[in-house]
Design a protein around this motif. Structure first.
Motif, PDB file in Angstrom:
ATOM      1  N   ALA A 399      38.835   9.968  32.190  1.00  0.00           N
ATOM      2  CA  ALA A 399      39.146  10.180  30.773  1.00  0.00           C
ATOM      3  C   ALA A 399      38.593   9.084  29.882  1.00  0.00           C
ATOM      4  O   ALA A 399      38.754   9.153  28.660  1.00  0.00           O
ATOM      5  N   LEU A 400      37.963   8.091  30.468  1.00  0.00           N
ATOM      6  CA  LEU A 400      37.535   6.922  29.689  1.00  0.00           C
ATOM      7  C   LEU A 400      36.601   7.267  28.536  1.00  0.00           C
ATOM      8  O   LEU A 400      36.767   6.723  27.437  1.00  0.00           O
ATOM      9  N   PRO A 401      35.589   8.143  28.695  1.00  0.00           N
ATOM     10  CA  PRO A 401      34.743   8.451  27.539  1.00  0.00           C
ATOM     11  C   PRO A 401      35.527   8.975  26.350  1.00  0.00           C
ATOM     12  O   PRO A 401      35.298   8.562  25.211  1.00  0.00           O
ATOM     13  N   GLY A 402      36.460   9.883  26.601  1.00  0.00           N
ATOM     14  CA  GLY A 402      37.271  10.406  25.507  1.00  0.00           C
ATOM     15  C   GLY A 402      38.207   9.359  24.931  1.00  0.00           C
ATOM     16  O   GLY A 402      38.437   9.311  23.718  1.00  0.00           O
ATOM     17  N   VAL A 403      38.773   8.508  25.787  1.00  0.00           N
ATOM     18  CA  VAL A 403      39.665   7.457  25.314  1.00  0.00           C
ATOM     19  C   VAL A 403      38.898   6.465  24.436  1.00  0.00           C
ATOM     20  O   VAL A 403      39.414   5.987  23.422  1.00  0.00           O
ATOM     21  N   TYR A 489      29.585   6.567  31.392  1.00  0.00           N
ATOM     22  CA  TYR A 489      30.657   6.994  32.297  1.00  0.00           C
ATOM     23  C   TYR A 489      30.692   8.500  32.488  1.00  0.00           C
ATOM     24  O   TYR A 489      31.195   8.982  33.498  1.00  0.00           O
ATOM     25  N   ARG A 490      30.166   9.242  31.532  1.00  0.00           N
ATOM     26  CA  ARG A 490      30.150  10.690  31.696  1.00  0.00           C
ATOM     27  C   ARG A 490      29.230  11.085  32.832  1.00  0.00           C
ATOM     28  O   ARG A 490      29.479  12.027  33.571  1.00  0.00           O
ATOM     29  N   GLU A 491      28.136  10.357  33.028  1.00  0.00           N
ATOM     30  CA  GLU A 491      27.227  10.644  34.131  1.00  0.00           C
ATOM     31  C   GLU A 491      27.894  10.452  35.475  1.00  0.00           C
ATOM     32  O   GLU A 491      27.559  11.114  36.453  1.00  0.00           O
ATOM     33  N   GLN A 492      28.887   9.559  35.566  1.00  0.00           N
ATOM     34  CA  GLN A 492      29.531   9.284  36.841  1.00  0.00           C
ATOM     35  C   GLN A 492      30.564  10.346  37.211  1.00  0.00           C
ATOM     36  O   GLN A 492      30.905  10.503  38.378  1.00  0.00           O
ATOM     37  N   TYR A 493      31.074  11.096  36.225  1.00  0.00           N
ATOM     38  CA  TYR A 493      32.176  12.002  36.508  1.00  0.00           C
ATOM     39  C   TYR A 493      31.817  13.472  36.218  1.00  0.00           C
ATOM     40  O   TYR A 493      32.686  14.336  36.208  1.00  0.00           O
ATOM     41  N   GLU A 494      30.573  13.768  35.959  1.00  0.00           N
ATOM     42  CA  GLU A 494      30.175  15.156  35.791  1.00  0.00           C
ATOM     43  C   GLU A 494      29.653  15.716  37.112  1.00  0.00           C
ATOM     44  O   GLU A 494      29.066  14.997  37.905  1.00  0.00           O
TER      45      GLU A 494
END
Length: 494
Positions: A399-403, A489-494
């Motif tokens: 959730a870090l990108p959104g946070v 961080y989105r690249e790591q969790y997609e």
């Protein structure tokens, strides 16, 4: 016919055109819609759009151009001695003419003939009708007001006729275009696509307009005050210097204001981020549905409280409480009951602003954490991780990108806050690290420099635009940095 009535008539015409177009399409296809290229409703929509859209465009252009032309014509009719005055004086004269014109609208023809061009009797007559004037009008103002009303009425009648003719002409043209193989759906969808593009462009055009207006006025300011004195100056004293001083325009050092803005914003974020983030984690991961249904709305009530109320709360409650508390603590420690926390201070403003920002952090973070896929939680728990380990090592990184976006919005709100700072931190532009002393922010000085009786072309007023463009640049840098973090961080969790 006024604008509201014209819009109502256009709406009625559009509805009638939709029904007529739909029925004609079905009649041409002998009631079998499969013979048509598009559904019958698209043909009706095509006729309605052709009737209403050009008429609305003509109405909008007329409402913009007509007042400009009429006002210019009326001002051209002023006496030569009036036109020789300054632009400000001519503006005051035209304002009186406009007030007279609005007042003469409430008079009957008999009353206007009775007073004639006598300004004293006209003012008295308007006073009996509840229309107050700022001063005694001159005879030429009465004549100009009559011309203004006459041209406005003619313009309104011609506008009504032209708009209705355009609407009926568009309806007739589109009605005759209806045919079985006519691509009505494509035409209607192109119009909708254009409307969507126009709507999405409004934000871009507005942003460009804001930036260009600030850059223009800021350029005028930097033409009189060197940029290096503004960006690297450590003294904020925007007043005319005393006789014999070297600086004739005062001192406009940005650093004290920028330091106060960042300092107060930092204190507010230190209060809002932990409380808001922890409450979001609790409500999304630990709270039962009943508790969540009650706690979240109660927390979001804080977001609906006006900022001036927070300012009063800081001024009358938090500030005096911290001041008295510091006095008691100082007395117990040293025997001297002198307070070391001022009622107006960085701590007071930051603490109250942090309370105001809690619902922004909490609500946005809660929605973001809740949106994390359930499969990530189940996979972590299935591997033997505890609930707290799952939250810390799986849910929060996902959730870090959104946070980060939520925290950026919160920081932007903290940087742009004004009323809480005015009442809780004061207006003193100073550089110091003591959070118990007053400071001020850029937004407070923007407000103070744009109010008062200073000329709009003076550096004391133009500096507000330089401050505004500086805040815009700071926010832009925050957005770029946040975008970098989000993509990483989105690249790591997609």
């Amino acid at each position: 016919m006024n604008t509201s009535l014209i819009l109502l008539v256009l709406a009625i015409i559009a509805v009638v055109c939709y029904v007529a177009g739909t029925r004609r399409a079905l009649a041409i296809a002998d009631g079998v819609s499969s013979r048509l290229h598009s559904r019958p409703g698209y043909y009706g929509s095509f006729v309605a759009v052709c009737a209403a859209l050009p008429a609305l465009v003509v109405l909008a252009v007329w409402l913009i151009v007509s007042p400009i032309y009429i006002n210019s014509t009326v001002r051209e009719g002023f006496p030569e001695e009036v036109k020789a005055q300054s632009e400000a004086q001519q503006g005051l004269s035209f304002g009186m003419v406009s007030s007279l014109a609005r007042g003469m609208d409430v008079l009957t023809l008999e009353e206007i003939d009775r007073v004639g061009a006598n300004p004293v009797e006209l003012r008295a007559m308007l006073g009996t009708k509840g229309v107050a004037l700022a001063g005694d009008p001159e005879p030429y103002m009465v004549a100009s007001a009559g011309d203004l009303n006459a041209m406005s009425k003619i313009s309104s009648r011609v506008m009504t006729a032209v708009v209705l003719l355009v609407a009926l002409g568009g309806a007739a043209f589109s009605y005759t275009r209806i045919a079985p193989r006519f691509r009505a759906r494509n035409r209607v969808e192109n119009v909708i696509l254009s409307a969507l593009i126009f709507a999405s462009s409004i934000a871009i055009v507005t942003t460009i307009g804001i930036v260009m207006s600030m850059l223009t006025e800021a350029g005028h300011f930097f033409g009189r005050i060197p940029a290096w004195e503004f960006f690297f100056g450590t003294v904020w004293d925007p007043r005319f210097a005393a006789a014999g001083a070297t600086a004739s325009e005062g001192q406009f050092g940005l650093i004290p204001l920028l330091a106060g803005t960042l300092y107060i914003g930092l204190v507010a974020m230190l209060v809002a981020v932990p409380v808001g983030l922890f409450s979001a984690i609790y409500m999304s991961e630990y709270a039962s549905p009943k508790v969540r249904a009650v706690a979240k709305p109660l927390l979001e009530v804080l977001a609906g409280i006006p900022t001036i109320v927070y300012g009063f709360f800081a001024l009358t409650s938090v500030g005096p409480f911290l001041r008295d508390l510091s006095s008691q603590l100082n007395g117990l420690a040293t025997g001297d009951y002198t307070n070391f926390i001022q009622a107006q201070s960085v701590l007071t403003a930051g603490f109250v602003m942090g309370i105001m920002l809690i619902p922004y952090v909490s609500s946005l973070s809660d929605d973001i954490i809740t949106a994390v896929p359930r499969a990530l939680r189940d996979g972590s728990l299935g591997l033997g991780a505890t609930k707290s380990e799952t939250i810390k090592k799986v849910v929060m990184p996902a959730a870090l990108p959104g946070v980060v976006g939520a925290l950026l919005m919160t920081a932007s709100r903290a940087i742009g806050e004004t009323m809480i700072v005015v009442l809780a931190a004061g207006v003193a532009a100073r550089m110091q690290l003591n959070p118990f002393e007053p400071m001020t922010t850029v937004t407070v000085k923007i407000v103070s420099q744009l109010t008062g009786d200073l000329e709009f072309t003076s550096p004391q007023t133009l500096v507000a635009f330089a401050l505004g463009i500086t805040l815009f640049a700071i926010t832009l840098c925050l957005n770029i940095y946040a975008l970098f973090i989000v993509r990483k961080y989105r690249e790591q969790y997609e």
